[in-house]
Scaffold this motif. Sequence first.
Motif, mmCIF file in Angstrom:
data_model
loop_
_atom_site.group_PDB
_atom_site.id
_atom_site.type_symbol
_atom_site.label_atom_id
_atom_site.label_comp_id
_atom_site.label_asym_id
_atom_site.label_seq_id
_atom_site.Cartn_x
_atom_site.Cartn_y
_atom_site.Cartn_z
ATOM 1 N N GLY A 22 -30.234 75.564 0.339
ATOM 2 C CA GLY A 22 -30.574 74.712 1.490
ATOM 3 C C GLY A 22 -31.039 73.314 1.097
ATOM 4 O O GLY A 22 -31.607 72.593 1.930
ATOM 5 N N LYS A 23 -30.788 72.905 -0.143
ATOM 6 C CA LYS A 23 -31.214 71.561 -0.592
ATOM 7 C C LYS A 23 -30.590 70.448 0.254
ATOM 8 O O LYS A 23 -31.292 69.592 0.782
ATOM 9 N N THR A 24 -29.254 70.476 0.329
ATOM 10 C CA THR A 24 -28.572 69.366 0.994
ATOM 11 C C THR A 24 -28.906 69.344 2.489
ATOM 12 O O THR A 24 -29.192 68.287 3.061
ATOM 13 N N THR A 25 -28.882 70.523 3.097
ATOM 14 C CA THR A 25 -29.204 70.601 4.524
ATOM 15 C C THR A 25 -30.610 70.042 4.768
ATOM 16 O O THR A 25 -30.860 69.331 5.746
ATOM 17 N N LEU A 46 -27.504 62.696 -5.347
ATOM 18 C CA LEU A 46 -27.413 62.829 -6.799
ATOM 19 C C LEU A 46 -26.524 63.996 -7.209
ATOM 20 O O LEU A 46 -26.553 64.426 -8.353
ATOM 21 N N ASP A 47 -25.780 64.524 -6.264
ATOM 22 C CA ASP A 47 -24.956 65.695 -6.546
ATOM 23 C C ASP A 47 -23.469 65.315 -6.498
ATOM 24 O O ASP A 47 -22.992 64.828 -5.471
ATOM 25 N N PRO A 48 -22.748 65.537 -7.623
ATOM 26 C CA PRO A 48 -21.311 65.213 -7.634
ATOM 27 C C PRO A 48 -20.505 65.937 -6.554
ATOM 28 O O PRO A 48 -19.381 65.541 -6.257
ATOM 29 N N GLN A 49 -21.054 66.976 -5.941
ATOM 30 C CA GLN A 49 -20.341 67.629 -4.832
ATOM 31 C C GLN A 49 -20.260 66.714 -3.610
ATOM 32 O O GLN A 49 -19.499 66.972 -2.684
ATOM 33 N N CYS A 50 -21.094 65.663 -3.567
ATOM 34 C CA CYS A 50 -21.094 64.660 -2.480
ATOM 35 C C CYS A 50 -21.406 65.253 -1.099
ATOM 36 O O CYS A 50 -21.020 64.660 -0.076
ATOM 37 N N ASN A 51 -22.059 66.407 -1.048
ATOM 38 C CA ASN A 51 -22.275 67.041 0.266
ATOM 39 C C ASN A 51 -23.223 66.253 1.174
ATOM 40 O O ASN A 51 -23.012 66.179 2.382
ATOM 41 N N ALA A 52 -24.268 65.676 0.600
ATOM 42 C CA ALA A 52 -25.201 64.902 1.440
ATOM 43 C C ALA A 52 -24.485 63.672 1.991
ATOM 44 O O ALA A 52 -24.655 63.312 3.162
ATOM 45 N N PHE A 131 -34.127 62.306 -2.564
ATOM 46 C CA PHE A 131 -33.004 62.629 -3.444
ATOM 47 C C PHE A 131 -32.466 64.013 -3.124
ATOM 48 O O PHE A 131 -33.230 64.988 -3.112
ATOM 49 N N ASP A 132 -31.157 64.126 -2.952
ATOM 50 C CA ASP A 132 -30.527 65.449 -2.902
ATOM 51 C C ASP A 132 -30.042 65.768 -4.313
ATOM 52 O O ASP A 132 -29.142 65.102 -4.823
ATOM 53 N N CYS A 133 -30.656 66.762 -4.945
ATOM 54 C CA CYS A 133 -30.339 67.082 -6.345
ATOM 55 C C CYS A 133 -29.233 68.128 -6.443
ATOM 56 O O CYS A 133 -29.058 68.947 -5.541
HETATM 57 MG MG LIG Z 1 -26.348 70.703 -2.143
#
Ligand SMILES: [Mg+2]
Length: 266
Positions: A22-25, A46-52, A131-133
Amino acid sequence: MPDRNAQSPLVLAVSNQKGGEGKTTTAVNLAASLAAAERRVLLMDLDPQCNASSSVGFPRGAVDAGTYDLLVGQASLDAVIRETQLDNLHVVPATADLAGAEVELVQLEDRATLLRAALDQASARYDFVIFDCPPSLGLLTLNALVAADSVLIPMQAKYFSLEGLSALRETIARVKEALNPDLHIQGILFCLFDPRTNLAQQVVSEVEEHFKGLVFKTRIPQNIRLSESPSHGLPAILYDIDSKGAQAYLALARELLESLKQESTL
Ligand SMILES: [Mg+2]
Ligand SMILES: Nc1ncnc2c1ncn2[C@@H]1O[C@H](COP(=O)(O)OP(=O)(O)OP(=O)(O)O)[C@@H](O)[C@H]1O
């Protein structure tokens, strides 16, 4: 509470090396809820998944510069900040290049303090930097922990979620000792929470016992609107403000603001 200049933002790392907790959410919806409460907020992906980034309207490929360029010194903070649909919410999106950063940055002597240095440019313009890690304890998370005042830890009330928590606590202690003496835990937040199971109650009691006073009273329930809103590029308060999920994050923002008010009058 660190001795921060009243002009400087509170810098919060939303972190947990376990995936899907639940970090990004939380990063996105807490940022949006603080912005709705008229705080000036900068969300950094800060996450290469780019979800945020996608969750506030910048899907992978939508921008050509972001966190990576800032970290490697190819762009200034101003050049990578984007406006969102909420007046008080700005974002530094992640781009696909960020995936290579963990490896590329290793050779730099100042590899752990790049984000802190880049953020100096943000002082006074924001009340919060969030920051979204990524789900790891690598260099990107290390940069976040070094640049942050405190860490917000989202977790599920599940057995395996407990295991990760002590690893994160050790990492925070090590960063505190070596690189960021004022770093502390802002709070632990239960996400995707279903109070009906015994296990959930047991996990909550265990965490409350080991992290006294550090568990947010607000719990984020499982809510379909929270999982739908990212595909519309909108935080939950803009997608369906009446949903239980949006209301829970507004309550979290209120709880956080209240606890910061109390800390500052101590
Ligand atoms: Mg995330
Ligand atoms: N309270 C909730 N109710 C329903 N779905 C949720 C809730 N919180 C998160 N989700 C969904 O669960 C999944 C994981 O959540 P999220 O992306 O926030 O976790 P994460 O910790 O950032 O994951 P990762 O480690 O991959 O970055 C996502 O599909 C998200 O939409």
